[in-house]
Scaffold this active site. Structure first.
Site, PDB file in Angstrom:
ATOM      1  N   SER A   8       4.737  11.639  -9.897  1.00  0.00           N
ATOM      2  CA  SER A   8       3.919  10.688  -9.385  1.00  0.00           C
ATOM      3  C   SER A   8       4.552  10.090  -8.240  1.00  0.00           C
ATOM      4  O   SER A   8       5.613   8.930  -8.341  1.00  0.00           O
ATOM      5  CB  SER A   8       3.086  10.061 -10.175  1.00  0.00           C
ATOM      6  OG  SER A   8       2.366   8.423  -9.523  1.00  0.00           O
ATOM      7  N   HIS A  31       2.687  15.314  -8.344  1.00  0.00           N
ATOM      8  CA  HIS A  31       1.453  14.470  -8.484  1.00  0.00           C
ATOM      9  C   HIS A  31       1.086  13.122  -7.550  1.00  0.00           C
ATOM     10  O   HIS A  31       1.918  12.598  -7.308  1.00  0.00           O
ATOM     11  CB  HIS A  31       2.072  13.824  -9.891  1.00  0.00           C
ATOM     12  CG  HIS A  31       0.922  12.962 -10.827  1.00  0.00           C
ATOM     13  ND1 HIS A  31       0.081  13.692 -11.638  1.00  0.00           N
ATOM     14  CD2 HIS A  31      -0.071  12.026 -10.734  1.00  0.00           C
ATOM     15  CE1 HIS A  31      -0.804  12.729 -11.958  1.00  0.00           C
ATOM     16  NE2 HIS A  31      -0.947  11.977 -11.537  1.00  0.00           N
ATOM     17  N   ASP A  33      -1.486  11.016  -7.144  1.00  0.00           N
ATOM     18  CA  ASP A  33      -3.004   9.696  -7.480  1.00  0.00           C
ATOM     19  C   ASP A  33      -3.093   8.704  -6.393  1.00  0.00           C
ATOM     20  O   ASP A  33      -3.033   8.844  -5.094  1.00  0.00           O
ATOM     21  CB  ASP A  33      -1.813   8.385  -7.999  1.00  0.00           C
ATOM     22  CG  ASP A  33      -1.063   8.808  -9.539  1.00  0.00           C
ATOM     23  OD1 ASP A  33      -2.219   9.372  -9.775  1.00  0.00           O
ATOM     24  OD2 ASP A  33       0.014   8.619  -9.324  1.00  0.00           O
ATOM     25  N   MET A  35      -7.017   6.660  -5.614  1.00  0.00           N
ATOM     26  CA  MET A  35      -7.494   5.543  -5.703  1.00  0.00           C
ATOM     27  C   MET A  35      -8.799   5.271  -5.009  1.00  0.00           C
ATOM     28  O   MET A  35      -8.147   5.075  -3.737  1.00  0.00           O
ATOM     29  CB  MET A  35      -6.527   4.830  -6.282  1.00  0.00           C
ATOM     30  CG  MET A  35      -5.177   5.365  -7.458  1.00  0.00           C
ATOM     31  SD  MET A  35      -4.317   3.708  -7.892  1.00  0.00           S
ATOM     32  CE  MET A  35      -3.297   4.423  -9.231  1.00  0.00           C
ATOM     33  N   HIS A  64      -4.582  14.216  -8.531  1.00  0.00           N
ATOM     34  CA  HIS A  64      -5.360  13.097 -10.281  1.00  0.00           C
ATOM     35  C   HIS A  64      -6.385  12.213  -9.342  1.00  0.00           C
ATOM     36  O   HIS A  64      -5.933  10.920  -8.863  1.00  0.00           O
ATOM     37  CB  HIS A  64      -3.981  12.255 -11.018  1.00  0.00           C
ATOM     38  CG  HIS A  64      -4.635  11.305 -11.740  1.00  0.00           C
ATOM     39  ND1 HIS A  64      -4.623  10.580 -12.415  1.00  0.00           N
ATOM     40  CD2 HIS A  64      -6.077  11.089 -11.947  1.00  0.00           C
ATOM     41  CE1 HIS A  64      -5.081  10.038 -13.316  1.00  0.00           C
ATOM     42  NE2 HIS A  64      -6.167  10.763 -12.845  1.00  0.00           N
ATOM     43  N   MET A  66      -8.891   9.731  -9.055  1.00  0.00           N
ATOM     44  CA  MET A  66      -9.140   7.982  -9.495  1.00  0.00           C
ATOM     45  C   MET A  66     -10.069   7.234  -8.942  1.00  0.00           C
ATOM     46  O   MET A  66      -9.802   7.066  -8.601  1.00  0.00           O
ATOM     47  CB  MET A  66      -7.965   7.173 -10.286  1.00  0.00           C
ATOM     48  CG  MET A  66      -7.226   7.951 -10.879  1.00  0.00           C
ATOM     49  SD  MET A  66      -5.831   7.157 -11.172  1.00  0.00           S
ATOM     50  CE  MET A  66      -4.578   7.806 -10.770  1.00  0.00           C
ATOM     51  N   MET A 135      -4.419  10.362 -19.959  1.00  0.00           N
ATOM     52  CA  MET A 135      -3.555   8.939 -20.027  1.00  0.00           C
ATOM     53  C   MET A 135      -3.317   8.563 -21.381  1.00  0.00           C
ATOM     54  O   MET A 135      -4.264   8.257 -22.205  1.00  0.00           O
ATOM     55  CB  MET A 135      -4.875   8.296 -19.178  1.00  0.00           C
ATOM     56  CG  MET A 135      -5.722   9.111 -17.812  1.00  0.00           C
ATOM     57  SD  MET A 135      -4.442   9.281 -16.313  1.00  0.00           S
ATOM     58  CE  MET A 135      -3.527   7.584 -16.678  1.00  0.00           C
ATOM     59  N   ASP A 173       0.373  11.362 -18.557  1.00  0.00           N
ATOM     60  CA  ASP A 173       0.296  10.960 -17.834  1.00  0.00           C
ATOM     61  C   ASP A 173       0.066   8.795 -17.678  1.00  0.00           C
ATOM     62  O   ASP A 173      -0.228   8.087 -18.323  1.00  0.00           O
ATOM     63  CB  ASP A 173      -0.872  10.454 -16.246  1.00  0.00           C
ATOM     64  CG  ASP A 173      -0.403  10.102 -15.277  1.00  0.00           C
ATOM     65  OD1 ASP A 173       0.640   9.886 -14.789  1.00  0.00           O
ATOM     66  OD2 ASP A 173      -1.304  10.227 -14.361  1.00  0.00           O
TER      67      ASP A 173
HETATM   68  C1  DX5 Z   1      -1.815   5.341 -12.946  1.00  0.00           C
HETATM   69  C2  DX5 Z   1      -1.230   6.396 -12.073  1.00  0.00           C
HETATM   70  C3  DX5 Z   1       0.281   7.852 -12.504  1.00  0.00           C
HETATM   71  C4  DX5 Z   1       0.970   6.767 -12.432  1.00  0.00           C
HETATM   72  C5  DX5 Z   1       2.371   6.741 -13.834  1.00  0.00           C
HETATM   73  O1  DX5 Z   1      -2.702   5.369 -12.468  1.00  0.00           O
HETATM   74  O2  DX5 Z   1      -2.228   7.606 -12.283  1.00  0.00           O
HETATM   75  O3  DX5 Z   1       0.033   8.785 -12.145  1.00  0.00           O
HETATM   76  O4  DX5 Z   1       2.404   7.454 -10.868  1.00  0.00           O
HETATM   77  O5  DX5 Z   1       3.517   5.915 -13.336  1.00  0.00           O
HETATM   78  P1  DX5 Z   1       4.347   6.076 -14.068  1.00  0.00           P
HETATM   79  O6  DX5 Z   1       4.824   6.777 -14.493  1.00  0.00           O
HETATM   80  O7  DX5 Z   1       5.043   4.333 -13.236  1.00  0.00           O
HETATM   81  O8  DX5 Z   1       3.685   4.961 -15.266  1.00  0.00           O
HETATM   82 ZN    ZN Z   2      -1.778   9.601 -12.353  1.00  0.00          ZN
END
Ligand code: DX5
Ligand code: ZN
Length: 221
Positions: A8, A31, A33, A35, A64, A66, A135, A173
């Site tokens: 990520s 990956h 993310d 948000m 991903h 969110m 998760m 994740d």
């Molecule tokens: C958190 C994200 C992850 C995040 C993981 O909500 O979905 O993908 O980047 O980060 P680490 O590996 O540091 O937990």
């Molecule tokens: Zn993620």
């Protein structure tokens, strides 16, 4: 089942995103993310950034989402050429329909479960989806601690899929590092996201290789 590593970039230097993706040549996916400060209490980047990254990188994209109202927004990521699109089951009114739409647009179609969300009510979706993301932290931030109590859910996804005679990838994740990856692999995960473990290292690609070696050494169900 194959082992896939998907770093990520959330905690990388996001203003130089294409350069950061170029630092993980061994990774199977990047990956991404997304948000919206609504589904989760944080804001990252969205479609314009990912579309532009698509013009600069061939690395397969594991998006991903969110975000709220996944039914409205997720198909555009498949249209933009993302190889894998994961939406949160808590954010979709009609996940079966959305999975069909994502497939029609040419992407893998996947759904994610927050830590408090069980898999059992969604068992039938295991036949249609390509991957379930379990998760292992509350979604929203990188750098949190791995929740080992999610291993029962990983194992349950595997159990339900096997009983239905369906093959599915299981991604984890949150808090995945060389210290935790073997436990997640042992429970049945085969796709591993690592954010801070990869990008806080001097050479993230070395971490990718180490994670792959550790996961491959585990006897999985
Ligand atoms: C958190 C994200 C992850 C995040 C993981 O909500 O979905 O993908 O980047 O980060 P680490 O590996 O540091 O937990
Ligand atoms: Zn993620």
């Amino acid at each position: 089942m194959e082992i896939l590593i998907s770093p990520s970039v959330l905690n990388s230097h996001l203003s130089a995103l294409a350069d950061e993706v170029a630092r993980i040549p061994s990774a199977d996916f990047v990956h991404l993310d997304v948000m919206d400060n609504h589904f989760v209490p944080n804001l990252s980047f969205g479609l314009p950034v990912i579309s532009d990254l698509r013009t600069k990188s061939d690395k397969p994209m594991d998006v991903h989402l969110m975000i709220s109202d996944a039914d409205r927004w997720a198909p555009a990521y498949a249209e933009a050429g993302c190889e894998s699109v994961t939406f949160h089951i808590e954010a979709s009114e009609n996940p079966a329909k959305l999975i069909g739409q994502l497939h029609a647009l040419g992407s893998r179609a996947c759904f994610a479960l927050k830590p408090a969300t069980p898999i059992d009510p969604y068992e039938e979706l295991l036949d249609a989806a390509d991957m379930v993301l379990v998760m292992t932290v509350e979604p929203g931030f990188g750098g949190q601690s791995y929740m080992s109590d999610m291993e029962a859910k990983i194992a349950r996804v595997r159990e339900l899929a096997a009983a239905r005679g369906t093959e599915i990838w299981v991604e984890v994740d949150g808090g995945i590092s060389p210290k935790t990856i073997e436990r997640a692999a042992g429970a049945g995960a085969n796709v591993f996201v690592a954010g801070s473990a990869a990008y806080s290292a001097e050479d993230p690609d070395k971490v990718v290789e180490e994670l792959r070696r550790l996961a491959a050494g585990v006897n999985r169900p």
